[in-house]
Scaffold this active site. Structure first.
Site, mmCIF file in Angstrom:
data_model
loop_
_atom_site.group_PDB
_atom_site.id
_atom_site.type_symbol
_atom_site.label_atom_id
_atom_site.label_comp_id
_atom_site.label_asym_id
_atom_site.label_seq_id
_atom_site.Cartn_x
_atom_site.Cartn_y
_atom_site.Cartn_z
ATOM 1 C CE LYS A 1 -6.654 -2.777 7.368
ATOM 2 N NZ LYS A 1 -6.307 -1.555 6.707
ATOM 3 C CD GLU B 1 1.158 6.462 8.215
ATOM 4 O OE1 GLU B 1 0.884 5.970 7.115
ATOM 5 O OE2 GLU B 1 1.136 5.814 9.268
ATOM 6 N N GLY C 1 -5.041 5.813 6.505
ATOM 7 C CA GLY C 1 -5.609 4.510 6.861
ATOM 8 C C GLY C 1 -5.194 4.101 8.264
ATOM 9 C CB SER D 1 -3.579 -0.650 0.036
ATOM 10 O OG SER D 1 -4.078 -1.140 1.262
ATOM 11 C CB THR D 2 -7.047 2.427 2.910
ATOM 12 O OG1 THR D 2 -6.883 1.069 3.306
ATOM 13 C CG2 THR D 2 -8.525 2.767 2.894
ATOM 14 C CB THR E 1 1.740 5.875 4.010
ATOM 15 O OG1 THR E 1 2.426 7.107 3.758
ATOM 16 C CG2 THR E 1 2.551 4.728 3.424
ATOM 17 N N GLY F 1 1.694 -0.325 9.520
ATOM 18 C CA GLY F 1 1.875 -1.523 8.695
ATOM 19 C C GLY F 1 2.756 -1.222 7.490
#
Ligand code: 5RP
Length: 226
Positions: free
Chosen positions: A123, A105, A84, A30-31, A28, A98
């Protein structure tokens, strides 16, 4: 913009790793979304996979791209999960959550034969703990659980939505985001202290899950740590 290029590059590279017939865990954020976009492209070109998603956002994105999404209870294992991270150190210890999905996850990660972590270069840190570390907490008695956290010295805030209402995870719980005052030398000790408080579901610390780590750079290049 530069960070986004790194995310896209890492997502593209990770999609190249997926093989025909695999059950793929979808992270989950944006990456992870960049990975899912590239996975969809590969499936349009003939790759055949099935997927398990760690959030409804990832499931919806995948379904829009015609990927087949299975419930985690329908599969006997996951071949490879791509996800991510908010921070990752040289020992591949991570902070995640985040996006508020770290419990699912972690379940996917623990059920996967390999977890590939995809991050942009920002990161990668010497020591984790700059990012807020989310703790998912059962709503029943949440204030009592939060007090116990504070008694142990953990300061932070309940995660809120933009309209200031309490953020509720897809599991129906709330999140206490711990803000550490300095990077952590032994994050395992913090996880151990927190995880045993009744009402705590899980922390955003991930230890021992990451396999290959793909770092994406703003110039579109990637580096893979084995
Ligand atoms: C969601 C996560 C994400 O993987 C993490 O927050 C990184 O997100 P992004 O790729 O958007 O920076 O753990 O719960």
């Amino acid at each position: 913009m530069a960070i986004q290029e790194g995310k896209k590059a890492a997502g593209r590279k990770a999609a190249e790793l997926i093989q025909n017939g695999q059950i793929v865990g979808l992270g989950t954020g944006s990456t992870a979304a960049c990975f899912i976009d590239n996975l969809i492209l590969r499936c349009k070109q003939g790759l055949q996979i099935e997927a398990v998603a760690s959030s409804s956002a990832s499931a919806e994105q995948a379904r829009r791209g015609q990927l087949k999404i299975l419930d985690i209870n329908e599969v006997s294992h996951i071949d490879i999960t791509v996800d991510g991270a908010d921070e990752i150190d040289a020992k591949k210890r991570m902070v995640k959550g985040g996006g508020g999905a770290h419990v699912r996850e972690k379940i996917l990660a623990s059920y996967s034969r390999e977890v590939v972590i995809i991050v942009d270069e920002t990161k990668v840190v010497d020591a984790i703990g700059h990012a807020k570390v989310p703790v998912e907490i059962l709503r029943y008695g949440s204030l009592a659980t939060g007090k116990k956290l504070e008694e142990l010295g953990y300061r932070g805030h309940w995660r809120k939505n933009k309209d200031n209402s309490l953020f509720i995870t897809e599991n129906g719980n709330c999140l206490f985001d711990i803000a550490f005052s300095s990077p952590l030398l032994s994050p395992e000790k913090d996880h151990e202290k927190i995880i045993h408080i009744p009402g705590v579901i899980d922390t955003g610390f991930f230890f021992g899950y990451a396999g290959r780590v793909i770092i994406g750079y703003s110039d579109g290049s990637t580096k893979t740590l084995q």
